[in-house]
Motif scaffolding. Structure first.
Motif, PDB file in Angstrom:
ATOM      1  N   SER A  23       0.795  -1.327  -0.007  1.00 37.34           N
ATOM      2  CA  SER A  23       0.143   0.052  -0.108  1.00 37.34           C
ATOM      3  C   SER A  23       0.639   1.259  -0.041  1.00 37.34           C
ATOM      4  O   SER A  23       1.803   1.261   0.765  1.00 37.34           O
ATOM      5  N   GLU A  24       0.361   2.330  -0.630  1.00 41.21           N
ATOM      6  CA  GLU A  24       1.199   3.637  -0.908  1.00 41.21           C
ATOM      7  C   GLU A  24       0.579   4.577   0.194  1.00 41.21           C
ATOM      8  O   GLU A  24      -0.437   5.055   0.247  1.00 41.21           O
ATOM      9  N   ASP A  74       2.444   7.530   3.101  1.00 41.41           N
ATOM     10  CA  ASP A  74       3.685   8.003   4.055  1.00 41.41           C
ATOM     11  C   ASP A  74       3.379   7.841   5.238  1.00 41.41           C
ATOM     12  O   ASP A  74       2.535   7.257   5.816  1.00 41.41           O
ATOM     13  N   PRO A  87       6.645   2.125   1.682  1.00 44.39           N
ATOM     14  CA  PRO A  87       5.978   1.190   0.699  1.00 44.39           C
ATOM     15  C   PRO A  87       6.847   0.081  -0.066  1.00 44.39           C
ATOM     16  O   PRO A  87       8.131   0.487  -0.131  1.00 44.39           O
TER      17      PRO A  87
END
Length: 485
Positions: free
Chosen positions: A47-48, A50, A87
């Motif tokens: 999953s992307e 931050d 990620p």
């Protein structure tokens, strides 16, 4: 290496296990001041996210799965500050250098919790090595499944061992993190009452049951390729059997305890193909009612026909001096009438009853160790009913109860992963499973599956909400034994 690390790396950090168990467990340790000062927790998955997005994800998981009495906005806020995210596609080497940069300096030690598909073990280990994340100050915790038979388990173990020697490899069986499971050792080896009679001279048989009311619960992809024998018996039930049957270890440490457990697992009598139809029962739930609700059968829930077993019962023997001739009846199943895990130690009757001529009927003593949902130890003993006994002596079985929930009401009950994650961070291997244990378990399980295949044994249907196929009742009753229910 038994000292705390400075950094924790979670693979599968956005999965169901992370949301339900890992993040709430780590928060609980943080809130109680048990995590090392400055420990950072870096999550990674495909999953992307931050850092900020993952912290928001973690907060939502805590809001959903933390008990209300554990929610503290201040503690949640400081816990989230520990979290980082990177990620990663673990199937390729490309992202591991970026992961290493995200972690930064690991000279203070790194613990890795690896919860990924078995197919990713090889690429992940290679990626960790290539990025310098497998050095002597790094330990790794492995979440199951670790293979589906002995050869595949050996293959995974070999892959892991190529980068992480055994003393830095922590194989997780979450049952070993349960307080009541650990209390088996305290009960046996901390009390002079039990150990002298914990053998074939005094014990008639042992029962171990893990029953679940749930069905597939979103695990169809994994469960249909696994089944109850691999999913529950191979790890949880055999670990409980080993703790019940092991010889007293010389000390309470990882090497001594695991040495004794593996002796038991290697002493399990192999079940031959000729014996499999007589010593094992396999079943699959059909439609029925569980806790008052109508539920679908396994095939209907899965959406296709399947021969995967959701119920297993086994009559096992431990061929050593202590347990010769004592049967161990093992049972696990889904869609049972109630959820519980328990161990029943059935003692032999007294050699002579002095009450028989006065009409007094005796029952052999029974020790029940309930692991979940409530936690207790119950010893059933014979007592005389009050009265003048003019028409004979009346005896009745009465329980001596130790409710662990009540006895330790002032202590917070921790979920198993809190203990295991803390032990991983601190480097204590006692409650983790060693390679020789895992492979002894698989060797015994594989023999059973060979017997099922040789006899073309298919799971027998049982209604959801029942205690399994009628054949499981026959398995014990032909020995004059009844399942404890």
């Amino acid at each position: 290496m038994a000292e705390p690390v400075g950094k924790l790396l979670l693979f599968g950090a956005t999965g169901d296990l992370a949301q339900r168990m890992l993040l709430p467990s780590l928060y609980g340790l943080h809130a109680d001041g048990l995590l090392p000062d400055g420990l950072t927790i870096t999550g990674t998955a495909r999953s992307e996210h931050d850092d900020q997005a993952y912290q928001a994800f973690a907060k939502e998981a805590l809001d959903t799965f933390l008990p209300e009495d554990r929610k503290d906005e201040s503690a949640v806020g400081t816990f989230l500050q520990r979290l980082r995210y990177q990620p990663l596609d673990a199937s390729t080497l490309e992202g591991f250098d970026d992961l290493a940069k995200k972690l930064g300096d690991i000279s203070g030690g790194l613990a890795i919790f690896l919860s990924t598909a078995p197919s990713l073990f090889g690429p992940t280990i290679k990626g960790l090595e290539s990025a310098g994340l497998a050095g002597p100050n790094v330990r790794i915790g492995l979440e199951k499944p670790l293979g589906h038979d002995l050869p595949s388990s050996c293959e995974i173990n070999d892959i892991v061992a190529s980068a992480f020697p055994e003393e830095r490899t922590f194989r997780i069986d979450h049952y070993l993190g349960k307080e009541t499971v650990q209390n088996i050792l305290a009960l046996r080896f901390g009390n002079a009452l039990f150990e002298p009679v914990w053998n074939a001279q005094a014990i008639d048989h042992v029962q171990i049951t893990i029953s679940e009311t749930v069905g597939l619960e979103g695990r169809a992809g994994y469960y249909d390729t696994s089944g109850a024998l691999r999913d529950m018996v191979q790890n949880h039930i055999l670990q409980l059997l080993a703790l019940v049957a092991m010889e007293p270890p010389a000390s309470f440490d990882g090497t001594a305890i695991r040495d004794e457990k593996v002796k038991v697992l290697r002493s399990l009598r192999s079940i031959t193909p000729e014996q499999a139809p007589h010593l094992t029962v396999t079943g699959q739930y059909g439609s029925g009612a569980v806790t008052g609700e109508i539920v679908k059968g396994y095939d209907e829930e899965l959406g296709e026909d399947s021969d995967t077993e959701t119920f297993v019962a086994i009559k096992a023997h431990v061929d050593n001096w202590r347990w010769q001739g004592v049967p161990f009846y093992l049972r696990t199943g889904k869609r049972m009438p109630e959820r519980h895990s328990e161990i029943v130690i059935q003692f032999k009757p007294v050699p002579h009853s002095i009450f028989a001529q006065r009409g007094g009927l005796l029952q052999p003593n029974t020790l029940v160790i309930r692991l979940q949902p409530e936690e207790y130890v119950r010893l059933l003993v014979m007592a005389k009913e009050p009265g003048l006994d003019r028409e004979g002596v009346r005896l009745r079985e009465v329980p001596l109860d130790l409710s662990l929930t009540t006895a330790f009401a002032g202590a917070r009950r921790r979920i198993a992963y809190e203990r295991l994650l803390l032990d991983l961070i601190e480097g204590d291997p006692t409650l983790f499973v060693r390679r020789d244990e895992v492979e002894a378990q698989w060797a015994w399980i594989d023999r059973i599956r060979e017997g099922w295949k040789a006899n073309a044994m298919k799971p027998k249907k049982y209604p959801a909400g029942s205690w399994g196929p009628s054949a499981s009742i026959a398995l014990t009753e032909r020995d004059g034994v009844t399942w404890q229910e």
